[in-house]
Structures are given as C-alpha cells and as structure tokens.
Design an enzyme around this catalytic site. Structure first.
Site, PDB file in Angstrom:
ATOM      1  CB  SER A 109      -0.955  -0.029   1.206  1.00 43.68           C
ATOM      2  OG  SER A 109      -1.961   0.963   1.090  1.00 43.68           O
ATOM      3  CD  GLU A 201      -2.247  -2.308  -4.241  1.00 44.50           C
ATOM      4  OE1 GLU A 201      -3.463  -2.431  -3.930  1.00 44.50           O
ATOM      5  OE2 GLU A 201      -1.486  -1.515  -3.659  1.00 44.50           O
ATOM      6  CG  HIS A 270      -5.307  -2.505  -0.423  1.00 47.60           C
ATOM      7  ND1 HIS A 270      -4.446  -2.046  -1.395  1.00 47.60           N
ATOM      8  CD2 HIS A 270      -5.034  -1.773   0.689  1.00 47.60           C
ATOM      9  CE1 HIS A 270      -3.689  -1.085  -0.899  1.00 47.60           C
ATOM     10  NE2 HIS A 270      -4.026  -0.896   0.363  1.00 47.60           N
TER      11      HIS A 270
END
Length: 300
Positions: A109, A201, A270
């Site tokens: 992330s 992502e 995620h």
C-alpha cells in the site's frame, strides 16, 4: 543485494513509516502470530506514536527506519500498516545505511514508495507483502507465501494469470500501489522502469481516477519502457454511478492499446489474499503463468 533468509529465532523489528495504528488489539494479535512462529519481536517507537494522520512526526518515523536498518541484531523489518506518510521520509533516509545493511523489509500500500525507492537507489530486494496491524497474518495463505518468500522457497511457485495482451516476458518485477507510484513520477525519486515487469494495484479509487493515473503513466512514457504489466487487486474501485464506466471497462479499454504483454488476476494488493511479491527479482511470464526465476534471499 539480497537479504539473508529469515530463520526461526531471528529478530523482527516492527515500524510504522506511515499512518498510526488505530486498533492496538489487532496489532498485538499480529505480533502474537509472529512470536508463535518462533521469531523475536522488537517494536519501534513509531508503533505507539501518533501525530495527526501520521505515526509520529517524520523524524521519529525516519529514525525508527534508519536505526532498525543499521542494527545488526535485527534480521528483518515488517511494517505495521500503510495509510499515508512514507513519501515524507524519503529525504530523511540514510541510504548508505540501507545499502550497507541489506535486510528483509516488508509492506504494501503506502509502503510502495519505500519498497521501490529502496530497490531503485540501493538494489536491495524488498517484499510487497502482509503487514502486522491489518489482519493479513491471520490468513494461512498469506502467511505461508510470506514465509516461503523470506525463507527461499518461491521458485517452485507458478501463479496463474488471465490475459489481456498475450505474449511472453522476462524482467525484474517492481510496482505496487498505483496512486503511490504515480506520485513519484517527475520527482527525484522517480523509479527506473526500463525493461521491468510492472504490477499495479489500488484501493478506494473510482474508475475515472484509475484512468487518469494510467493516462499519466502513458504520457510519462512509462509503458514504452516496460517488458510487461500485471494487474493486481483493485479493491473497492467501482463507480457509484450506474451509468459510468466500470473498472473492468476502464482497464480493458486502456490496456488493449498498450503494445506489450498485459495480464491480470494477480492476488496482490488490498484483497483478502495477499501473495508476497519480492521487489527487484527476475520473473517470467509464460503460458499465462507468473514464475520467479530466482530466490529473493540468500542462505547464510
């Protein structure tokens, strides 16, 4: 620059380079998982700090990062969580300290900034993988793949992908969160994309925002440099407007115009399942499969 493999009894340092911990119980349960596996754990000062949307001020978080990398008794560094704040540390990191003390560094992330800049500046392998205060370690698949990656057992894996643009490719894999990668474009910490396999992502971004970020990469010439693209999990990225383009439409329409192999379906990001991806190792895409051409760690 591969780190030493993780062995039972090794010490894992945990730091919070970005946002603070909002659930101490969940965090300590994650710590318990690692301790039950036989690892010694040391928590950085940032794990219990908070300043606004950050886990303590930039100097405290950077000090945790730099100190844990330099300490010879710490064998690996796991990140507490993402959120936001990693990019604020880049000017405060002792890059020679990282280069002279390569060790396992794990996160995803917002941690994408650190993973890719570490590799870009020092050629030290990092790991896009589960974090400690997010519940990731409670999933057996996540934990198994993480340990296999950190203990030198990933060359036997073949990960099935789905095809948008067919083709075979070999190259060093980099990437992670699309929003974070785009935020580095045009800065002095811009990543070298030449001959790389890029995986992307994201989370909580509407399709039009995803399209805008992809257009930014296109206009920056990124896709002309790459060997291939792998699309990971785009979690909660659908539009609330029923008449809008869907995420699937945005991705398919965009990547069909890109003249390199493009695949999707990688369970990294995620979602509930989080496959660990070592940043900086050679991979191969062949017959709709992703395989790792080398291990990400060395045996001491």
């Amino acid at each position: 620059m591969k780190p030493k493999k993780l062995n039972k009894g090794d010490k894992i340092g945990i730091i919070a380079p970005a946002s603070p911990c909002y659930n101490q119980d969940l965090f300590m349960e994650g710590v318990k998982v690692l301790r039950n596996l036989g690892f010694e754990i040391e928590l950085g000062k940032s794990c219990f700090a908070r300043e606004g949307f950050l886990a303590g001020d930039d100097y405290l978080r950077a000090d945790d990062f730099n100190t844990f990398f330099k300490r010879r008794d710490i064998d690996a560094i796991f990140c507490l969580r993402g959120g936001y704040g990693s990019i604020r540390l880049l000017d405060k990191i002792d890059w020679n300290g990282v280069r002279n003390n390569p060790k396992i560094f794990v996160g995803y992330s917002d941690i994408t900034a650190l993973l890719n800049v570490i590799y870009n500046k020092t050629k030290c392998i990092c790991f896009h993988g589960p974090m400690v205060a997010t519940g990731d370690l409670f999933n057996d698949i996540n934990l198994k793949m993480l340990l296999e990656s950190l203990q030198g057992n990933i060359r036997r894996y073949k990960i099935n992908l789905k095809c948008i643009n067919p083709g075979q490719a070999e190259g060093v894999i980099i990437g992670g969160n699309l929003s974070v990668l785009v935020s580095l474009i045009g800065t002095k910490y811009n990543i070298d994309f030449k001959d790389k396999v890029l995986f992307i992502e994201d989370i909580n971004e509407e399709p039009y925002k995803i399209d805008r970020m992809l257009q930014t990469l296109k206009y920056a010439g990124i896709f002309d440099k790459l060997k291939a693209i792998i699309i990971g999990q785009f979690t909660n990225c659908e539009s609330l407007d029923e008449k809008s383009f869907t995420l699937h439409q945005v991705l398919m329409n965009f990547f069909r115009e890109i003249k390199i192999p493009v695949y999707y379906g990688l369970e990294a990001g995620h979602g509930k399942i989080k496959i660990t991806i070592p940043i900086g190792i050679k991979v191969k895409i062949e017959d709709n499969n992703l395989s790792f051409s080398e291990e990400a760690v060395f045996y001491d």
